[in-house]
Each structure stands twice: as structure tokens, then as C-alpha cells.
Write an enzyme that holds these catalytic residues in place. Structure first.
Site, PDB file in Angstrom:
ATOM      1  N   ARG A   1      16.329   9.682   6.609  1.00  0.00           N
ATOM      2  CA  ARG A   1      14.964  10.118   6.352  1.00  0.00           C
ATOM      3  C   ARG A   1      14.846  10.883   5.030  1.00  0.00           C
ATOM      4  O   ARG A   1      13.801  10.922   4.404  1.00  0.00           O
ATOM      5  CB  ARG A   1      14.504  11.019   7.512  1.00  0.00           C
ATOM      6  CG  ARG A   1      12.994  11.246   7.554  1.00  0.00           C
ATOM      7  CD  ARG A   1      12.608  12.188   8.675  1.00  0.00           C
ATOM      8  NE  ARG A   1      13.213  13.482   8.515  1.00  0.00           N
ATOM      9  CZ  ARG A   1      13.846  14.155   9.484  1.00  0.00           C
ATOM     10  NH1 ARG A   1      13.932  13.661  10.697  1.00  0.00           N
ATOM     11  NH2 ARG A   1      14.378  15.329   9.226  1.00  0.00           N
TER      12      ARG A   1
ATOM     13  N   LYS B   1      -0.169  -0.502  -4.811  1.00  0.00           N
ATOM     14  CA  LYS B   1      -0.992  -1.240  -5.758  1.00  0.00           C
ATOM     15  C   LYS B   1      -0.121  -1.770  -6.899  1.00  0.00           C
ATOM     16  O   LYS B   1       0.570  -2.753  -6.728  1.00  0.00           O
ATOM     17  CB  LYS B   1      -2.136  -0.350  -6.257  1.00  0.00           C
ATOM     18  CG  LYS B   1      -2.899   0.353  -5.110  1.00  0.00           C
ATOM     19  CD  LYS B   1      -3.750  -0.597  -4.298  1.00  0.00           C
ATOM     20  CE  LYS B   1      -4.280  -0.038  -2.979  1.00  0.00           C
ATOM     21  NZ  LYS B   1      -5.021   1.201  -3.047  1.00  0.00           N
TER      22      LYS B   1
ATOM     23  N   ASP C   1      -5.260  11.802  -7.886  1.00  0.00           N
ATOM     24  CA  ASP C   1      -4.898  10.445  -7.471  1.00  0.00           C
ATOM     25  C   ASP C   1      -4.962   9.566  -8.727  1.00  0.00           C
ATOM     26  O   ASP C   1      -6.035   9.301  -9.254  1.00  0.00           O
ATOM     27  CB  ASP C   1      -5.881   9.975  -6.384  1.00  0.00           C
ATOM     28  CG  ASP C   1      -5.527   8.600  -5.813  1.00  0.00           C
ATOM     29  OD1 ASP C   1      -4.938   7.787  -6.546  1.00  0.00           O
ATOM     30  OD2 ASP C   1      -5.876   8.341  -4.651  1.00  0.00           O
TER      31      ASP C   1
ATOM     32  N   TYR D   1     -11.151   8.235  -2.914  1.00  0.00           N
ATOM     33  CA  TYR D   1     -10.808   7.155  -1.979  1.00  0.00           C
ATOM     34  C   TYR D   1     -11.248   7.584  -0.579  1.00  0.00           C
ATOM     35  O   TYR D   1     -10.904   8.689  -0.129  1.00  0.00           O
ATOM     36  CB  TYR D   1      -9.287   6.955  -2.081  1.00  0.00           C
ATOM     37  CG  TYR D   1      -8.678   5.923  -1.205  1.00  0.00           C
ATOM     38  CD1 TYR D   1      -8.987   4.569  -1.358  1.00  0.00           C
ATOM     39  CD2 TYR D   1      -7.733   6.279  -0.239  1.00  0.00           C
ATOM     40  CE1 TYR D   1      -8.378   3.613  -0.561  1.00  0.00           C
ATOM     41  CE2 TYR D   1      -7.112   5.330   0.553  1.00  0.00           C
ATOM     42  CZ  TYR D   1      -7.445   4.005   0.397  1.00  0.00           C
ATOM     43  OH  TYR D   1      -6.828   3.058   1.173  1.00  0.00           O
TER      44      TYR D   1
END
Ligand SMILES: *Cc1c(COP(=O)(O)O)cnc(C)c1O
Length: 412
Positions: free
Chosen positions: A73, A223, A198, A126
Site C-alpha cells: 500500500r 486523463k 486541479d 469539477y
């Protein structure tokens, strides 16, 4: 055993570069950062390390916790390689990759905010960012307010004694208003407030947030970093001052990415420079073409001189991505559906940043709260992919014919 990267995910090759008098060009850095072939028998790419348990050779080593890798992790060599490449491109002290762009946003909010704090969020963020703030942060006693994307240094008037974070996105999702990131950073810095941005639209290639006073930059790596519509991934990149806050959060939150996705992110970022150049060029060409069409009221693309924020884009950005929107002249919903339903090249779907062109209808009015979205016509968001633009125009021309000949258009 392979030679680990250092704490910041830098490889030996990076360190040599830091010592060399001539800084390398960004294009070269993208290609080489994070790779250490001779740690992997000469293979160019690190393998996709799949791992949960990491073994320690002795009790002493287990208790000392100084091994570079402790548990799946907490990162693998593939994760460190991708983080190094993203940090280099963003100009960050360090980057942390997460399982999605939204996880990167949420991780950052959890890292920086506590009960009683106030966060200012840009009104064109967003939509799931807003949903997380309103639905989760509010539940933990965090005060949330939204602000006009064009507020500039006027944001100083919106600060409260408990304001801890200003969250921006440039240009804003769907509606593409262009905030003045530097002006907002100046206010944040003067008041000891974190400025989180962002940076997904421009990608770390075309906007350098840390040169504009941002403390933390978010990527939906899903993206343009992945770039092929085949994986979900996020990244949080931080300045020196924010490293500790993020390390603490990463250690206890567990938004780590999957091994396959990490590998695809590393593979994707190697070609981001050539892909983005085409997305930029084709996006501007399609936007200019759409601007001339009689069906279009307005094109919302910051790289077009007609855009109200064009001067900011020109001053602050190094390029543009393939994502923009248009406002149609008033017509019926049925006419828009007739246009979009039978497109051959443009797919309809959420997300973007892959090699293919996309379009979706959208309506920002229901979720804005600080400002009112003024446009009357219906809106379409386009992502221009890597196809030939002539073929894309042909596809849209046929769509516009369907839009014009839909009977409902006459009464809509
Ligand atoms: C897609 C997107 C996100 C979220 O990324 P996911 O990987 O889909 O969770 C965040 N911000 C912006 C601007 C986006 O376009």
C-alpha cells in the site's frame, strides 16, 4: 535486489542531472525520469510490481523500517518511478499517485483540513469535487463556500479567520472560465492558506503550478497522463512545505493505485509531449472552425482570442489541451440528440484525455451556487482526439445537418 530510488523517488540518473551544469529540457526529462534500466537487468521499463507483503531479512531490519519498501500500500518501485516522472513534470518537490483523480482531491482535503476549518472552492470546480465537499467534508464540521472564478485578488474579501484552503481549477470544468491563479496565490500566501489547484486541463506539461504560487497540484492522471482511456489514476504533487502533511495522510488513508494502472500511467506519460501537441493543435483548429458555424453561439476555449480569459491563458499557460466547450444557438433537446446520436467518430461518454474524440451535452446551471451561468443555449463539451481534423469536421457537419432538419427544432 534492485537499487531503490531515494525518498523523493529520484533515481541516480536524476541526481546526476541535478549536478550537471546544463539543465535538461523538459522533453528529455519526460523520457528518462523514473527509469533505471540497470536496476531491472537492462530492461527499459520497470516491471509492474504486484505486491502486498514485503519481506525483511532480519528482526532488526523489520523494526528499523528503513527499507525503501515496507508494504504494498505504501508504494512499489513502479509507483516511485511514476511519482518521480510526475513530480519532475509538475516542478514539484514530490508527487503521490492515487487510485483516481477524485481520490487525489479527497486525499488532499483530508490531509489539510480539520473540524472547524473553512475551505473556499472555485464555483466552476469539477462537479464531484463539490459533491465530496458538500457531502463528506461538511459532515466532518468543515465550512465550505464557493467563489466566482473571476474573483482574482478580490478573494481576500472572502477569507474568514478559519480559512485553511483555497481550491481552484484552471480553466474550470465544463465552462472554461480562466481564473488568475497567481493573484489567488498571492492572497493565499499572505494569509498562510494552502492553495490547492486541479491542474488536469493543461496537464503538468502546459501549466506549471509551482511557478504561480500553488502549494499543491492535482492531476486526474486518468486523463492525459494515462492518455489511452484504459486506466483510472490520480496524482497529488506538492511544494516542499506540503510534503509532511501529505506523507502523513498517505500513510493512513490508503488511496494507493493498482499495479496495472500505475504501469499504464508510467507508459502513458512517456508520450505526453507528442500527444498533447496534437490535441492542442487539433483542438484549436476545431474550435476555430466551430466558431464560424451558424449553429454556434459561442466557443469556450481559452486559447482562442475571443475567450474573455485569453490574456491569462497567454500569460500563464504553455499550451492548451484538446478539451473545450461550445454554446449552441437556441434549439430543442431533440435536435441536439439527433445531432449527437449518430456521430461516427465522436463518442459520447464521461472522462477525456484519451486518443479519441468525445462530445457530451452538459448543463452547469444546477450545481453553481456563487455565480449564475448566463448562457441560454444548450452546451456541448468536446474532447478533440488524435484523428484527422478533416474527418472530424465531416462527422460534425453531418451532425449539424441532422440538428437543422429535426422537426422539433422548428418549435423548440
Ligand atoms: C476527471 C477529472 C477529475 C477526476 O478524475 P478521475 O480519475 O475520473 O477520478 C478531477 N478533476 C478534473 C478536472 C477532471 O476532469
Amino acid at each position: 535486489m534492485s537499487k531503490p530510488n531515494d525518498q523523493n523517488g529520484r533515481t541516480d540518473a536524476d541526481k546526476q542531472n541535478e549536478n550537471s551544469p546544463q539543465p535538461r529540457h523538459q522533453r528529455t526529462d519526460i523520457v528518462h525520469t523514473g527509469l533505471d534500466p540497470f536496476d531491472h537487468y537492462g530492461f527499459i521499463n520497470p516491471p509492474s510490481y504486484r505486491g502486498s507483503t514485503v519481506l525483511f531479512p532480519t528482526v532488526e531490519a523489520l523494526q528499523a523500517r528503513t527499507q525503501p519498501y515496507l508494504y504494498g500500500r505504501r508504494g512499489t518501485p513502479t509507483v516511485r518511478a511514476l511519482e518521480a516522472a510526475i513530480a519532475k513534470l509538475e516542478g514539484a518537490a514530490r508527487s503521490f499517485v492515487t487510485s483516481s483523480g477524485l481520490a487525489a482531491i479527497n486525499l488532499t482535503m483530508f490531509a489539510l483540513l480539520k473540524q472547524g476549518d473553512h475551505i473556499l472552492i472555485i464555483d466552476n470546480a469539477y462537479q464531484p469535487t463539490r459533491a465530496f465537499a458538500d457531502g463528506v467534508l461538511a459532515k466532518f464540521g468543515i465550512e465550505i463556500s464557493y467563489f466566482d472564478p473571476l474573483v482574482g485578488s478580490g478573494i481576500a474579501q472572502l477569507l474568514k479567520p478559519n480559512t485553511k484552503v483555497i481550491f481552484t481549477e484552471a480553466p474550470g470544468s465544463q465552462t472554461f472560465e480562466m481564473p488568475d491563479i497567481g493573484a489567488i496565490s498571492a492572497v493565499a500566501q499572505a494569509n498562510n492558506i494552502w492553495h490547492v489547484m486541479d491542474n488536469t486541463w493543461a496537464s503538468p506539461l502546459y501549466f506549471k503550478p509551482f511557478n504561480h504560487g500553488v502549494d499543491i497540484s492535482i492531476q486526474a492522471a486518468t486523463k492525459y497522463i494515462v492518455g489511452h482511456s484504459d486506466a483510472m489514476l490520480g496524482a497529488v504533487s506538492v511544494s516542499d512545505q506540503a510534503v509532511d502533511e501529505l506523507v502523513k495522510a498517505v500513510d493512513v488513508i490508503g488511496f494507493n493505485p493498482g499495479s496495472e494502472e500505475t504501469y499504464l500511467g508510467l507508459r502513458g506519460i512517456k508520450t505526453i509531449d507528442v500527444r498533447l501537441a496534437r490535441h492542442w493543435q487539433s483542438g484549436v483548429e476545431m474550435a476555430l472552425w466551430l466558431e464560424q458555424r451558424p449553429e454556434i453561439e459561442r466557443v469556450l476555449h481559452p486559447a482562442l482570442p475571443s475567450h474573455p480569459g485569453h490574456h491569462i491563458w497567454k500569460r500563464d499557460f504553455l499550451g492548451a489541451s484538446g478539451l473545450f466547450a461550445v454554446i449552441l444557438k437556441p434549439c430543442s433537446k431533440a435536435a441536439v440528440a439527433a445531432m449527437l446520436d449518430h456521430l461516427e467518430l465522436f463518442g459520447m461518454g464521461y472522462s477525456w484525455g484519451g486518443f479519441e474524440s468525445l462530445v457530451i451535452p452538459f448543463d452547469p446551471r444546477p450545481y453553481r451556487t456563487a455565480t449564475t451561468w448566463p448562457a441560454q443555449g444548450q452546451a456541448l463539451r468536446f474532447h478533440i482526439g488524435l484523428e484527422d481534423v478533416e474527418d472530424l469536421k465531416t462527422d460534425l457537419e453531418a451532425g449539424f445537418r441532422r440538428l437543422a432538419s429535426t422537426p422539433a427544432n422548428l418549435i423548440g
